[in-house]
Design a protein around this motif. Structure first.
Motif, PDB file in Angstrom:
ATOM      1  N   GLN A   1       0.636   8.840   2.981  1.00 48.76           N
ATOM      2  CA  GLN A   1       0.875   8.434   4.366  1.00 48.76           C
ATOM      3  C   GLN A   1       0.039   7.213   4.752  1.00 48.76           C
ATOM      4  N   ALA A   2      -0.198   6.351   3.765  1.00 46.98           N
ATOM      5  CA  ALA A   2      -1.013   5.156   4.026  1.00 46.98           C
ATOM      6  C   ALA A   2      -0.402   4.277   5.115  1.00 46.98           C
ATOM      7  N   GLU A   3       0.926   4.171   5.120  1.00 42.14           N
ATOM      8  CA  GLU A   3       1.577   3.337   6.133  1.00 42.14           C
ATOM      9  C   GLU A   3       1.427   3.946   7.517  1.00 42.14           C
ATOM     10  N   GLN A   4       1.611   5.250   7.630  1.00 45.64           N
ATOM     11  CA  GLN A   4       1.471   5.902   8.941  1.00 45.64           C
ATOM     12  C   GLN A   4       0.044   5.788   9.461  1.00 45.64           C
ATOM     13  N   ILE A   5      -0.940   5.898   8.559  1.00 41.14           N
ATOM     14  CA  ILE A   5      -2.343   5.761   8.963  1.00 41.14           C
ATOM     15  C   ILE A   5      -2.586   4.365   9.514  1.00 41.14           C
ATOM     16  N   ARG A   6      -2.157   3.350   8.761  1.00 41.51           N
ATOM     17  CA  ARG A   6      -2.334   1.967   9.227  1.00 41.51           C
ATOM     18  C   ARG A   6      -1.641   1.752  10.566  1.00 41.51           C
TER      19      ARG A   6
ATOM     20  N   SER B   1      -8.587 -11.666 -18.849  1.00 38.88           N
ATOM     21  CA  SER B   1      -7.255 -12.108 -18.406  1.00 38.88           C
ATOM     22  C   SER B   1      -7.012 -11.458 -17.055  1.00 38.88           C
ATOM     23  N   LEU B   2      -6.885 -12.272 -16.020  1.00 36.82           N
ATOM     24  CA  LEU B   2      -6.772 -11.771 -14.644  1.00 36.82           C
ATOM     25  C   LEU B   2      -5.310 -11.722 -14.216  1.00 36.82           C
ATOM     26  N   PHE B   3      -4.904 -10.579 -13.681  1.00 42.21           N
ATOM     27  CA  PHE B   3      -3.543 -10.392 -13.195  1.00 42.21           C
ATOM     28  C   PHE B   3      -3.610  -9.934 -11.743  1.00 42.21           C
ATOM     29  N   LEU B   4      -3.411 -10.884 -10.826  1.00 41.25           N
ATOM     30  CA  LEU B   4      -3.402 -10.567  -9.401  1.00 41.25           C
ATOM     31  C   LEU B   4      -2.001 -10.123  -8.987  1.00 41.25           C
ATOM     32  N   ASN B   5      -1.893  -9.551  -7.793  1.00 41.75           N
ATOM     33  CA  ASN B   5      -0.598  -9.169  -7.213  1.00 41.75           C
ATOM     34  C   ASN B   5       0.212  -8.234  -8.119  1.00 41.75           C
ATOM     35  N   THR B   6      -0.463  -7.394  -8.879  1.00 44.12           N
ATOM     36  CA  THR B   6       0.210  -6.527  -9.838  1.00 44.12           C
ATOM     37  C   THR B   6      -0.138  -5.070  -9.576  1.00 44.12           C
ATOM     38  N   TYR B   7       0.871  -4.297  -9.212  1.00 41.38           N
ATOM     39  CA  TYR B   7       0.674  -2.882  -8.900  1.00 41.38           C
ATOM     40  C   TYR B   7       1.023  -2.036 -10.124  1.00 41.38           C
ATOM     41  N   VAL B   8       0.065  -1.289 -10.649  1.00 45.03           N
ATOM     42  CA  VAL B   8       0.302  -0.416 -11.799  1.00 45.03           C
ATOM     43  C   VAL B   8       0.924   0.884 -11.304  1.00 45.03           C
ATOM     44  N   TYR B   9       2.126   1.175 -11.829  1.00 45.30           N
ATOM     45  CA  TYR B   9       2.846   2.351 -11.347  1.00 45.30           C
ATOM     46  C   TYR B   9       3.253   3.306 -12.458  1.00 45.30           C
ATOM     47  N   LYS B  10       2.951   2.949 -13.694  1.00 47.59           N
ATOM     48  CA  LYS B  10       3.397   3.778 -14.819  1.00 47.59           C
ATOM     49  C   LYS B  10       2.334   3.780 -15.910  1.00 47.59           C
ATOM     50  N   VAL B  11       2.155   4.952 -16.535  1.00 55.11           N
ATOM     51  CA  VAL B  11       1.225   5.111 -17.649  1.00 55.11           C
ATOM     52  C   VAL B  11       1.988   5.617 -18.857  1.00 55.11           C
TER      53      VAL B  11
ATOM     54  N   GLY C   1      -5.528   7.679 -13.441  1.00 54.84           N
ATOM     55  CA  GLY C   1      -5.832   9.044 -13.841  1.00 54.84           C
ATOM     56  C   GLY C   1      -4.742  10.017 -13.421  1.00 54.84           C
ATOM     57  N   PHE C   2      -4.273   9.876 -12.202  1.00 55.90           N
ATOM     58  CA  PHE C   2      -3.215  10.755 -11.696  1.00 55.90           C
ATOM     59  C   PHE C   2      -1.953  10.631 -12.537  1.00 55.90           C
ATOM     60  N   LEU C   3      -1.543   9.394 -12.813  1.00 54.53           N
ATOM     61  CA  LEU C   3      -0.333   9.176 -13.604  1.00 54.53           C
ATOM     62  C   LEU C   3      -0.487   9.693 -15.028  1.00 54.53           C
ATOM     63  N   ALA C   4      -1.731   9.698 -15.534  1.00 59.47           N
ATOM     64  CA  ALA C   4      -1.984  10.156 -16.902  1.00 59.47           C
ATOM     65  C   ALA C   4      -2.197  11.660 -16.990  1.00 59.47           C
ATOM     66  N   GLY C   5      -2.255  12.345 -15.852  1.00 61.66           N
ATOM     67  CA  GLY C   5      -2.489  13.784 -15.867  1.00 61.66           C
ATOM     68  C   GLY C   5      -3.946  14.171 -15.906  1.00 61.66           C
ATOM     69  N   ALA C   6      -4.828  13.297 -15.475  1.00 62.52           N
ATOM     70  CA  ALA C   6      -6.255  13.615 -15.440  1.00 62.52           C
ATOM     71  C   ALA C   6      -6.535  14.671 -14.374  1.00 62.52           C
TER      72      ALA C   6
ATOM     73  N   GLN D   1       0.797  -1.227   0.000  1.00 61.45           N
ATOM     74  CA  GLN D   1       0.000   0.000   0.000  1.00 61.45           C
ATOM     75  C   GLN D   1       0.833   1.281   0.000  1.00 61.45           C
ATOM     76  N   SER D   2       2.118   1.181   0.247  1.00 59.56           N
ATOM     77  CA  SER D   2       2.977   2.364   0.183  1.00 59.56           C
ATOM     78  C   SER D   2       3.887   2.345  -1.034  1.00 59.56           C
ATOM     79  N   TYR D   3       3.519   1.544  -2.029  1.00 56.36           N
ATOM     80  CA  TYR D   3       4.344   1.423  -3.236  1.00 56.36           C
ATOM     81  C   TYR D   3       4.555   2.778  -3.900  1.00 56.36           C
ATOM     82  N   ALA D   4       3.508   3.617  -3.922  1.00 56.26           N
ATOM     83  CA  ALA D   4       3.619   4.918  -4.590  1.00 56.26           C
ATOM     84  C   ALA D   4       4.697   5.785  -3.959  1.00 56.26           C
ATOM     85  N   VAL D   5       4.988   5.565  -2.679  1.00 57.67           N
ATOM     86  CA  VAL D   5       6.002   6.347  -1.976  1.00 57.67           C
ATOM     87  C   VAL D   5       7.356   5.642  -2.009  1.00 57.67           C
TER      88      VAL D   5
END
Length: 600
Positions: free
Chosen positions: A412-417, A280-290, A328-333, A41-45
């Motif tokens: 701050q997802a990790e700090q919240i948890r 086509s199902l892809f589990l355990n996959t974090y999308v980090y780039k657009v 959306g964020f990564l794409a500039g939405a 959950q803190s992959y983005a950071v």
């Protein structure tokens, strides 16, 4: 010149040998996780997942793997970790074992809550392989991101995020092109109820769909990992045939935080998706780039949270069902985060000023009655409770919530948890040690280590749903999903604020009833990214309206509508906006069940 050339060649050789003599181990890639769990959950950071010893106060089984070395000899060991509860020293203690022997240092008790590399000293590696293990000493959420062995003199691994990301990718050989997953009609990112229903709906319309989820299970907040029940009515729907897929996903109402994981139907959800030949199902996959061309997304790139294998998904259309609005964020939405002011929206329930306040994140928990008396340790590092203030309950409900603008729910997802965990463990320790007559035989049976988020980014569409739309029951021509949940905006519980001002972890709310109303289709696609849909809690609303649209049955119906719309975008080779402008009657006919569309 000859001397300088010789010197240059020597330097290049040193650099090459230095690269060869690093042995970099991502802990999430350990072959045997033992009792440790993966947190992404803190992959983005962090740019990475990590593993954590989530034993609820009982040490967990060792995580272990086999590591290959270029040659035997002496290596310097570095361990990337943190002290998650440094008050003054936290409980997340662990050791590193090499071939069954513990190294000298105990990690996770440094008194610093920052992720960084810690010097583990010199270790002797006797062969070209060694068994590496992490030994948990407490069961209280010790964590480790990576381990580095180096025989390059005076080398210190980087801590700055950009430098570390570059170093990490180099050590993992991730500089080559990622594996290609193929070309899809619709790429759905996020496997909660919204995303799962979206993928199924599009699949049944004949589209080739990729469904990407960053956890091993589907369902998001309704999975066994988080355990929130489904809310929102389907039987009051203006379009009775809408919501059929949501019903398939629905496993009844086990309540919030039920200690029986099976009550949330993980296996059922997976079976339904895997029965769809077009998904086509892809589990355990974090999308980090657009990847995009101007305002059109062409592909997204994800990384397996355990193996670090990277994979690229090309698509004609994309659907952001991440909750955080990640794609959306990564794409500039265009997006909003926080509360608008009355002046901005004209809403009576909006604040006088805009701010960063968002609804918080919950980590639910439950205890069970046992036949024998059990103990629970004192927790001086946790939040402290007293006779004057404690929470006398044997399980959690929705009120256990941290955020409220004091923390950023994404960065701050990790700090919240961790704040939630300090509240849970501190309160439970108080109950077990100070209210023994009532709690002596009760045991902490389950605590969520993945946070259940309520609010983060909201991606802006051609319409921004607001309070007046809801309360006045405006029925727009593109009104699709029928929503029934109250305007339910949480705030810190006043008594909790009295004792923990600025650090609240318990919520209150005021339910403002609404008549069934419809959410316009224009809230379900981006206003400035041509081929981006969205479904779930990150759709185009104000903060006030979000308080009603965010519940999961409602979000699931959004996913169904997006699946129908995606079918039409392919059929007419148009955009999501083009469906509204030129093909709305056909979309509404499908939603009403009046037409049986031909396969594209």
């Amino acid at each position: 010149m000859k001397i300088n050339l010789t010197l240059l060649l020597s330097l290049l050789l040193c650099v090459q040998l230095s690269a060869q003599n690093h042995v970099f181990v991502e802990t999430e890639s350990f072959g045997d996780k033992g009792g440790w769990v993966i947190d992404q959950q803190s992959y983005a950071v962090m740019g990475s997942s990590y593993i954590m010893a989530h034993g609820m106060g009982r040490p967990v089984k060792d995580a272990s793997t086999t590591v290959k070395f270029p040659k035997p000899g002496k290596y310097r060991m570095w361990v990337r970790t943190k002290d998650w509860a440094p008050f003054p020293k936290g409980p997340g203690k662990f050791q590193v074992l090499i071939d069954g022997k513990a190294t000298n240092q105990v990690f996770g008790e440094s008194g610093s809550d920052e992720w960084k590399w810690y010097d583990g000293g010199d270790v002797d590696i006797r062969g070209t392989e060694a068994k590496l293990a992490l030994k948990d000493l407490t069961g209280f959420n010790g964590r480790c991101d990576a381990i580095l062995f180096t025989n390059t003199p005076k080398f210190t691994p980087p801590n700055k995020p950009e430098e570390l990301t570059t170093f990490r990718k180099k050590q993992l050989n991730l500089t080559d092109k990622p594996k290609e997953a193929g070309q899809f009609d619709l790429v759905v990112v996020g496997g909660g109820i919204a995303g799962t229903c979206n993928a199924i709906s599009a699949s049944r319309m004949g589209l080739k769909v990729a469904l990407i989820q960053d956890r091993p299970v589907l369902g998001g907040n309704n999975s066994s990992e988080i355990r929130v029940h489904l809310m929102g009515d389907i039987d009051k729907n203006h379009y009775p045939k809408l919501g059929r897929i949501v019903r398939e996903m629905d496993n009844g109402d086990p309540g919030n935080g039920n200690p029986d994981a099976k009550e949330y139907g993980d296996a059922r959800k997976l079976a339904i998706v895997r029965a769809e030949s077009n998904i086509s199902l892809f589990l355990n996959t974090y999308v980090y780039k657009v990847e995009k061309e101007q305002d059109i997304i062409t592909a997204v790139v994800g990384r397996d949270i355990a193996t670090n294998q990277e994979i690229r998904f090309s698509g004609s259309f994309f659907s952001d069902c991440t909750g955080d609005g990640t794609v959306g964020f990564l794409a500039g939405a265009d997006f909003r985060m926080g509360r608008e002011s009355k002046a901005e929206t004209g809403e009576s329930l909006a604040g006088d000023k805009s701010d960063d306040f968002t609804l918080g994140t919950s980590n639910l928990w439950a205890s069970l009655e046992r036949d024998t008396v059990s103990s629970f340790p004192e927790t001086p590092w946790a939040i402290q409770f007293s006779d004057e203030y404690h929470i006398d309950k044997d399980k959690a409900d929705w009120e256990w919530e941290t955020g409220f603008g004091n923390f950023n729910t994404i960065t701050q997802a990790e700090q919240i948890r961790d704040h939630n965990l300090r509240a849970i463990y501190g309160n439970w320790s108080y109950l077990k040690n100070q209210k023994k007559a009532k709690y002596a035989k009760r045991e902490l049976a389950w605590v969520a280590y993945i946070g259940g988020k309520r609010e983060s980014r909201r991606l802006m569409g051609d319409h921004v749903l607001n309070q007046m739309d809801i309360q006045e029951g405006k029925f727009y021509p593109d009104g699709t999903v029928t929503a029934t949940w109250t305007i339910d905006l949480h705030f810190p519980d006043p008594k909790n604020s009295k004792y923990f001002e600025g650090q609240e972890f318990f919520a209150g709310t005021k339910h403002i009833k609404v008549a069934p109303y419809t959410i316009p289709y224009r809230c379900l696609y981006s206003k400035n990214i041509q081929n981006l849909f969205m479904a779930g809690r990150n759709i185009s609303t104000t903060h006030v309206a979000f308080g009603s649209t965010r519940v999961m049955r409602t979000c699931g119906m959004m996913g169904e509508v997006v699946g129908f719309a995606a079918y039409l975008t392919k059929k007419y080779k148009t955009t999501p906006r083009g469906i509204y402008q030129d093909h709305l009657p056909e979309l509404m006919a499908i939603i009403k069940g009046e037409s049986a569309p031909a396969q594209p």
